[in-house]
Design an enzyme around this catalytic site. Structure first.
Site, PDB file in Angstrom:
ATOM      1  N   LYS A 272      -2.702   3.798  -4.468  1.00 30.19           N
ATOM      2  CA  LYS A 272      -1.375   4.128  -4.994  1.00 30.19           C
ATOM      3  C   LYS A 272      -1.213   5.636  -5.162  1.00 30.19           C
ATOM      4  O   LYS A 272      -0.200   6.217  -4.737  1.00 30.19           O
ATOM      5  CB  LYS A 272      -1.139   3.430  -6.334  1.00 30.19           C
ATOM      6  CG  LYS A 272       0.253   3.673  -6.897  1.00 30.19           C
ATOM      7  CD  LYS A 272       0.466   2.969  -8.221  1.00 30.19           C
ATOM      8  CE  LYS A 272      -0.138   3.765  -9.352  1.00 30.19           C
ATOM      9  NZ  LYS A 272       0.244   3.229 -10.682  1.00 30.19           N
TER      10      LYS A 272
ATOM     11  N   ASP B  84       4.036   0.473  -8.262  1.00 35.84           N
ATOM     12  CA  ASP B  84       3.727   0.581  -9.685  1.00 35.84           C
ATOM     13  C   ASP B  84       4.347  -0.621 -10.392  1.00 35.84           C
ATOM     14  O   ASP B  84       4.761  -1.589  -9.745  1.00 35.84           O
ATOM     15  CB  ASP B  84       4.238   1.911 -10.253  1.00 35.84           C
ATOM     16  CG  ASP B  84       5.750   1.983 -10.307  1.00 35.84           C
ATOM     17  OD1 ASP B  84       6.426   1.086  -9.740  1.00 35.84           O
ATOM     18  OD2 ASP B  84       6.287   2.921 -10.924  1.00 35.84           O
TER      19      ASP B  84
END
Length: 264
Positions: free
Chosen positions: A172, A191
Protein backbone atom coordinates in the site's frame (compact mmCIF):
# COMPACT_ATOMS: atom_id res chain seq x y z
CA UNK A 1 -62.06 -54.53 77.03
CA UNK A 2 -63.71 -51.58 75.32
CA UNK A 3 -67.10 -52.28 73.82
CA UNK A 4 -67.70 -51.73 70.09
CA UNK A 5 -70.83 -49.61 69.85
CA UNK A 6 -71.21 -49.78 66.09
CA UNK A 7 -74.69 -50.61 64.92
CA UNK A 8 -75.57 -53.69 62.97
CA UNK A 9 -74.29 -53.81 59.38
CA UNK A 10 -76.73 -53.23 56.48
CA UNK A 11 -77.33 -56.16 54.20
CA UNK A 12 -75.44 -55.96 50.86
CA UNK A 13 -78.67 -55.63 48.96
CA UNK A 14 -79.53 -52.36 50.73
CA UNK A 15 -76.15 -50.60 50.29
CA UNK A 16 -75.91 -47.61 47.85
CA UNK A 17 -73.71 -48.29 44.82
CA UNK A 18 -70.52 -46.16 44.49
CA UNK A 19 -70.62 -43.61 41.69
CA UNK A 20 -67.45 -43.26 39.57
CA UNK A 21 -65.83 -39.77 39.78
CA UNK A 22 -66.28 -37.68 36.63
CA UNK A 23 -63.79 -35.03 35.36
CA UNK A 24 -65.05 -31.50 35.10
CA UNK A 25 -64.96 -30.19 31.57
CA UNK A 26 -61.94 -27.95 30.86
CA UNK A 27 -62.74 -24.28 30.97
CA UNK A 28 -62.68 -22.71 27.55
CA UNK A 29 -60.71 -19.50 27.09
CA UNK A 30 -62.89 -16.65 25.86
CA UNK A 31 -62.92 -16.24 22.10
CA UNK A 32 -61.69 -19.77 21.32
CA UNK A 33 -63.69 -22.51 19.68
CA UNK A 34 -64.07 -25.72 21.75
CA UNK A 35 -61.55 -27.70 19.72
CA UNK A 36 -59.22 -24.84 18.92
CA UNK A 37 -55.72 -24.87 20.44
CA UNK A 38 -53.60 -21.86 21.22
CA UNK A 39 -50.70 -23.23 19.21
CA UNK A 40 -52.85 -23.49 16.13
CA UNK A 41 -53.33 -19.72 15.78
CA UNK A 42 -51.83 -18.52 12.51
CA UNK A 43 -49.41 -15.63 12.80
CA UNK A 44 -48.99 -13.10 10.00
CA UNK A 45 -46.05 -13.86 7.72
CA UNK A 46 -43.15 -11.43 7.61
CA UNK A 47 -42.82 -9.38 4.49
CA UNK A 48 -40.07 -10.61 2.18
CA UNK A 49 -36.91 -8.53 2.19
CA UNK A 50 -36.41 -6.46 -0.96
CA UNK A 51 -33.89 -7.90 -3.39
CA UNK A 52 -30.43 -6.38 -3.20
CA UNK A 53 -29.50 -4.18 -6.14
CA UNK A 54 -26.81 -5.35 -8.53
CA UNK A 55 -23.28 -3.96 -8.09
CA UNK A 56 -22.68 -0.38 -9.14
CA UNK A 57 -21.42 0.19 -12.65
CA UNK A 58 -17.70 0.86 -12.18
CA UNK A 59 -17.37 3.27 -15.10
CA UNK A 60 -20.45 5.28 -14.09
CA UNK A 61 -19.28 5.50 -10.47
CA UNK A 62 -15.85 6.73 -11.56
CA UNK A 63 -17.27 9.40 -13.88
CA UNK A 64 -19.67 10.71 -11.25
CA UNK A 65 -17.01 10.89 -8.55
CA UNK A 66 -14.63 12.62 -10.96
CA UNK A 67 -17.28 15.26 -11.64
CA UNK A 68 -17.91 15.68 -7.92
CA UNK A 69 -14.23 15.82 -6.89
CA UNK A 70 -12.25 17.27 -9.82
CA UNK A 71 -9.43 18.22 -7.44
CA UNK A 72 -9.11 14.83 -5.70
CA UNK A 73 -5.49 14.28 -4.68
CA UNK A 74 -3.22 12.80 -2.04
CA UNK A 75 -3.88 14.76 1.14
CA UNK A 76 -0.44 14.13 2.65
CA UNK A 77 1.80 17.17 2.26
CA UNK A 78 5.15 16.49 0.54
CA UNK A 79 7.72 18.05 -1.76
CA UNK A 80 9.90 15.05 -2.63
CA UNK A 81 9.45 11.29 -2.99
CA UNK A 82 11.39 10.86 0.25
CA UNK A 83 9.05 13.14 2.17
CA UNK A 84 6.02 11.29 0.81
CA UNK A 85 7.55 7.95 1.77
CA UNK A 86 8.13 9.12 5.34
CA UNK A 87 4.67 10.70 5.59
CA UNK A 88 2.96 7.55 4.30
CA UNK A 89 4.72 5.38 6.86
CA UNK A 90 3.63 7.78 9.60
CA UNK A 91 0.02 7.78 8.33
CA UNK A 92 -0.61 4.19 9.42
CA UNK A 93 -3.47 4.26 11.98
CA UNK A 94 -3.30 8.06 11.93
CA UNK A 95 -5.08 10.86 10.09
CA UNK A 96 -3.41 12.75 7.26
CA UNK A 97 -4.17 15.97 9.12
CA UNK A 98 -2.13 14.86 12.13
CA UNK A 99 0.75 13.66 9.95
CA UNK A 100 0.80 17.04 8.18
CA UNK A 101 1.23 18.71 11.56
CA UNK A 102 4.22 16.51 12.43
CA UNK A 103 6.22 16.27 9.21
CA UNK A 104 7.24 19.97 8.96
CA UNK A 105 8.97 19.65 12.34
CA UNK A 106 10.53 16.32 11.40
CA UNK A 107 11.88 17.53 8.04
CA UNK A 108 13.18 20.76 9.56
CA UNK A 109 15.23 18.66 11.98
CA UNK A 110 16.21 16.00 9.40
CA UNK A 111 16.06 17.59 5.92
CA UNK A 112 17.93 14.85 4.06
CA UNK A 113 17.87 11.07 3.82
CA UNK A 114 21.37 10.93 5.31
CA UNK A 115 20.47 13.04 8.33
CA UNK A 116 17.43 10.88 9.14
CA UNK A 117 19.52 7.73 8.73
CA UNK A 118 21.88 9.03 11.45
CA UNK A 119 19.11 10.19 13.80
CA UNK A 120 18.73 8.87 17.33
CA UNK A 121 15.53 6.91 17.72
CA UNK A 122 14.47 8.63 20.95
CA UNK A 123 14.74 12.04 19.26
CA UNK A 124 12.57 10.94 16.33
CA UNK A 125 10.07 9.32 18.71
CA UNK A 126 9.59 12.60 20.53
CA UNK A 127 8.75 14.42 17.30
CA UNK A 128 6.33 11.84 15.90
CA UNK A 129 4.78 10.73 19.19
CA UNK A 130 1.32 12.12 18.41
CA UNK A 131 0.94 9.90 15.32
CA UNK A 132 0.66 6.76 17.44
CA UNK A 133 2.80 3.61 17.41
CA UNK A 134 5.69 6.06 17.47
CA UNK A 135 8.39 3.60 18.53
CA UNK A 136 7.77 1.26 15.62
CA UNK A 137 7.35 4.17 13.21
CA UNK A 138 10.59 5.82 14.36
CA UNK A 139 12.44 2.55 13.89
CA UNK A 140 10.91 2.12 10.42
CA UNK A 141 11.67 5.57 9.02
CA UNK A 142 15.24 5.56 10.38
CA UNK A 143 15.78 2.05 9.00
CA UNK A 144 14.19 3.04 5.69
CA UNK A 145 16.48 6.06 5.38
CA UNK A 146 19.51 3.89 6.15
CA UNK A 147 18.48 1.38 3.49
CA UNK A 148 18.11 4.16 0.92
CA UNK A 149 21.65 5.36 1.69
CA UNK A 150 23.14 1.87 1.60
CA UNK A 151 21.29 0.43 -1.40
CA UNK A 152 20.08 3.33 -3.54
CA UNK A 153 22.58 6.17 -3.01
CA UNK A 154 19.99 8.07 -0.99
CA UNK A 155 17.35 8.04 -3.73
CA UNK A 156 13.84 6.59 -3.46
CA UNK A 157 13.48 3.77 -6.01
CA UNK A 158 10.64 3.99 -8.52
CA UNK A 159 9.70 0.30 -8.70
CA UNK A 160 7.36 -1.72 -6.53
CA UNK A 161 9.86 -4.54 -6.19
CA UNK A 162 12.55 -2.25 -4.74
CA UNK A 163 10.22 -0.23 -2.51
CA UNK A 164 8.69 -3.19 -0.68
CA UNK A 165 12.15 -4.34 0.45
CA UNK A 166 12.59 -1.16 2.54
CA UNK A 167 11.82 -1.23 6.28
CA UNK A 168 8.26 -0.18 7.04
CA UNK A 169 7.17 -0.26 3.39
CA UNK A 170 4.41 -2.60 2.21
CA UNK A 171 2.44 -2.75 -1.01
CA UNK A 172 0.00 0.00 0.00
CA UNK A 173 2.77 2.45 0.93
CA UNK A 174 4.64 1.60 -2.26
CA UNK A 175 1.52 2.26 -4.35
CA UNK A 176 1.06 5.66 -2.69
CA UNK A 177 4.63 6.69 -3.51
CA UNK A 178 4.62 5.31 -7.05
CA UNK A 179 1.28 6.85 -7.99
CA UNK A 180 1.79 10.27 -6.42
CA UNK A 181 5.55 10.89 -6.54
CA UNK A 182 6.37 9.10 -9.81
CA UNK A 183 2.99 9.04 -11.63
CA UNK A 184 3.26 5.28 -11.99
CA UNK A 185 0.04 3.24 -11.83
CA UNK A 186 1.31 -0.01 -10.36
CA UNK A 187 -1.75 -0.80 -8.26
CA UNK A 188 -4.70 0.59 -6.30
CA UNK A 189 -4.15 1.98 -2.80
CA UNK A 190 -6.61 0.14 -0.54
CA UNK A 191 -7.02 1.85 2.81
CA UNK A 192 -10.05 1.68 5.11
CA UNK A 193 -12.06 4.13 2.98
CA UNK A 194 -11.34 2.39 -0.32
CA UNK A 195 -12.12 -1.02 1.15
CA UNK A 196 -15.37 0.19 2.71
CA UNK A 197 -16.69 1.93 -0.42
CA UNK A 198 -15.69 -0.91 -2.72
CA UNK A 199 -17.72 -3.27 -0.54
CA UNK A 200 -20.75 -0.98 -0.28
CA UNK A 201 -20.78 -0.41 -4.02
CA UNK A 202 -20.69 -4.15 -4.59
CA UNK A 203 -17.38 -3.97 -6.43
CA UNK A 204 -15.88 -6.65 -4.19
CA UNK A 205 -16.89 -9.22 -1.63
CA UNK A 206 -13.34 -9.60 -0.33
CA UNK A 207 -12.05 -8.24 2.98
CA UNK A 208 -8.33 -8.77 2.47
CA UNK A 209 -6.83 -5.52 1.06
CA UNK A 210 -4.64 -7.35 -1.47
CA UNK A 211 -7.63 -9.28 -2.85
CA UNK A 212 -9.74 -6.10 -2.91
CA UNK A 213 -6.97 -4.40 -4.89
CA UNK A 214 -6.81 -7.27 -7.37
CA UNK A 215 -10.56 -7.07 -8.01
CA UNK A 216 -10.53 -3.29 -8.45
CA UNK A 217 -7.64 -3.58 -10.90
CA UNK A 218 -9.83 -5.78 -13.13
CA UNK A 219 -12.72 -3.29 -13.08
CA UNK A 220 -10.87 -0.06 -13.93
CA UNK A 221 -8.32 0.83 -16.62
CA UNK A 222 -4.73 1.00 -15.39
CA UNK A 223 -4.43 4.73 -16.01
CA UNK A 224 -7.23 5.30 -13.48
CA UNK A 225 -5.85 3.27 -10.56
CA UNK A 226 -4.17 6.11 -8.66
CA UNK A 227 -7.06 8.56 -9.13
CA UNK A 228 -9.59 5.86 -8.21
CA UNK A 229 -8.14 5.65 -4.71
CA UNK A 230 -8.22 9.45 -4.32
CA UNK A 231 -11.87 9.59 -5.42
CA UNK A 232 -13.00 6.83 -3.07
CA UNK A 233 -11.04 8.32 -0.17
CA UNK A 234 -12.50 11.78 -0.78
CA UNK A 235 -16.03 10.37 -0.95
CA UNK A 236 -15.48 8.17 2.09
CA UNK A 237 -14.31 11.11 4.19
CA UNK A 238 -16.99 13.53 3.03
CA UNK A 239 -20.15 11.49 2.37
CA UNK A 240 -19.89 7.71 2.80
CA UNK A 241 -18.96 7.75 6.47
CA UNK A 242 -18.22 4.43 8.19
CA UNK A 243 -20.91 4.85 10.87
CA UNK A 244 -23.38 7.34 9.38
CA UNK A 245 -23.26 7.37 5.58
CA UNK A 246 -25.24 10.27 4.15
CA UNK A 247 -26.99 8.29 1.43
CA UNK A 248 -29.56 11.03 0.79
CA UNK A 249 -26.72 13.32 -0.35
CA UNK A 250 -24.79 10.69 -2.31
CA UNK A 251 -24.29 11.07 -6.04
CA UNK A 252 -24.10 7.27 -6.31
CA UNK A 253 -27.29 6.48 -4.36
CA UNK A 254 -29.30 5.33 -7.39
CA UNK A 255 -26.66 2.77 -8.44
CA UNK A 256 -25.35 1.74 -5.01
CA UNK A 257 -26.66 -1.61 -3.70
CA UNK A 258 -26.13 -0.40 -0.13
CA UNK A 259 -28.05 2.87 -0.47
CA UNK A 260 -30.22 3.51 2.56
CA UNK A 261 -28.09 1.60 5.08
CA UNK A 262 -28.02 4.69 7.29
CA UNK A 263 -31.74 4.26 7.91
CA UNK A 264 -31.59 0.53 8.61
Amino acid sequence: MANNRQGPRQPLSQRRPKVAATKKPARQRPGLKPKEKVGAIERPKRAAKPKRRPPADAAVAYERLTALYPDAHCELDFKTPFQLLVATILSAQCTDKRVNMVTPVLFARYPTVESLARAKQEDVEEIIKSTGFFRNKAKSIIGMAGALVDRHAGDVPSTLEALVTLPGVGRKTANVVLGNAFDVNEGVVVDTHVGRLATRLGLTSETDPVKVEQQLMTLFPKERWTMLAHLLIFHGRRVCDARKPRCAECTLADICPSAGIAAS
